[in-house]
Design an enzyme around this catalytic site. Structure first.
Site, PDB file in Angstrom:
ATOM      1  N   PHE A  57       0.831  -1.442  -0.146  1.00 23.26           N
ATOM      2  CA  PHE A  57      -0.155   0.113  -0.070  1.00 23.26           C
ATOM      3  C   PHE A  57       0.842   0.918  -0.049  1.00 23.26           C
ATOM      4  CE2 PHE A  57      -2.791   3.108   2.777  1.00 23.26           C
ATOM      5  CZ  PHE A  57      -3.853   3.291   1.339  1.00 23.26           C
ATOM      6  N   ASN A 157      -2.675   2.149  11.142  1.00 21.54           N
ATOM      7  CA  ASN A 157      -3.127   2.444   9.844  1.00 21.54           C
ATOM      8  C   ASN A 157      -4.317   0.897   8.654  1.00 21.54           C
ATOM      9  OD1 ASN A 157      -4.430   3.548   7.769  1.00 21.54           O
ATOM     10  ND2 ASN A 157      -2.633   3.945   6.441  1.00 21.54           N
ATOM     11  N   PRO A 158      -5.416   0.696   9.452  1.00 23.43           N
ATOM     12  CA  PRO A 158      -5.153  -0.974   9.072  1.00 23.43           C
ATOM     13  C   PRO A 158      -6.121  -1.326   7.849  1.00 23.43           C
ATOM     14  CG  PRO A 158      -7.138  -0.018  10.333  1.00 23.43           C
ATOM     15  CD  PRO A 158      -5.560   1.041  10.469  1.00 23.43           C
TER      16      PRO A 158
END
Length: 255
Positions: A57, A157-158
């Site tokens: 990500f 920060n899932p």
């Protein structure tokens, strides 16, 4: 492509024929939707430049606020856990800005782990406090169980976007699905993260967790329902959207 820092671009006289061809190819890839960070191989985050690419990500500017809020709580010698670490943006920012902090970064994706380890090695070589990379699922109670009750700050920060929600093409086509989406309501990871953080934290320790802007009241409600947190607040990003929640762990509470 040019081999110069960003600040010296204005001093470049022009492209060679080979550089121009490479530039045109990069523009075509960007026009097709490939993220700029993949094209250049790096993403800026707070004071760092991190290696990124397919399988991890790309860290966003909004998350810099979460990391900054956490940094204000952390002192040298503190134990800090970054859950869903991805590229290592949060964990490595803590290590960079709070020398001497004891930082753990937990990630389960093999592809993301390779980027995380690469960035961790590069920052350690640059002189930052080394972080401890942990391969594991943040929803597993056994992950870092040896630290239960001792952690000062948990940062996370899932994945939190509800499945089926519309996202920009560069996210849909290039960010890993499991790093973006988290079940029908977007809370499939946040729920167990709250429970795991409550077990990891010492009394008085803090949880800082990012969430979807539709979760402004939902995540604080989940924290209250857990029963082990007080001083629960929700925070907005620079665009005025609800972005992350913070809470302090209390002692002698039964979930």
């Amino acid at each position: 492509m040019l081999g110069v820092p960003r600040g010296r671009l204005a001093l470049i006289d022009g492209f060679t024929a080979d550089q121009l061809a490479e530039f045109d190819a990069l523009v075509a890839r960007r026009a097709a939707g490939e993220p700029v960070q993949h094209l250049v191989g790096i993403a800026g985050f707070r004071h760092l430049e991190l290696a990124v690419g397919p399988g991890v990500f790309v860290p966003r500017p909004e998350t810099e606020l979460l990391a900054g809020w956490g940094v204000t709580l952390i002192t040298a010698g503190a134990t800090v856990v970054d859950l869903c670490a991805g590229s290592g943006a949060i964990a490595l920012s803590v290590a960079n800005e709070v020398p001497g902090a004891r930082v753990y970064a937990v990630e389960r994706s093999p592809a993301a782990l390779s980027w995380l380890r690469r960035n961790a090695e590069a920052r350690a070589a640059a002189g930052d406090t080394p972080i401890r990379v942990v391969e594991g699922d943040v929803t597993d109670p056994a992950v870092l169980a040896e630290l239960d009750g001792t952690v000062d700050v948990v940062l996370c920060n899932p994945p939190y976007v509800p499945a089926g929600a519309a996202v920009p093409a560069d996210v849909a086509d290039h960010d890993p699905y499991d790093a973006v989406f988290a079940g029908a309501d977007g809370l499939e990871v946040i729920r167990p993260v709250i429970a795991r953080a409550a077990a990891l934290l010492r009394p008085g320790g803090y949880l800082v967790v990012e969430h979807d802007d539709s979760h402004a009241t939902v995540v604080p409600a989940l924290l209250r329902a857990d029963g082990r947190f007080v001083d629960i607040e929700d925070h907005q990003d620079l665009a005025g959207r609800s972005r992350y929640s913070t809470a302090r762990h209390v002692a002698d509470c039964t979930p």
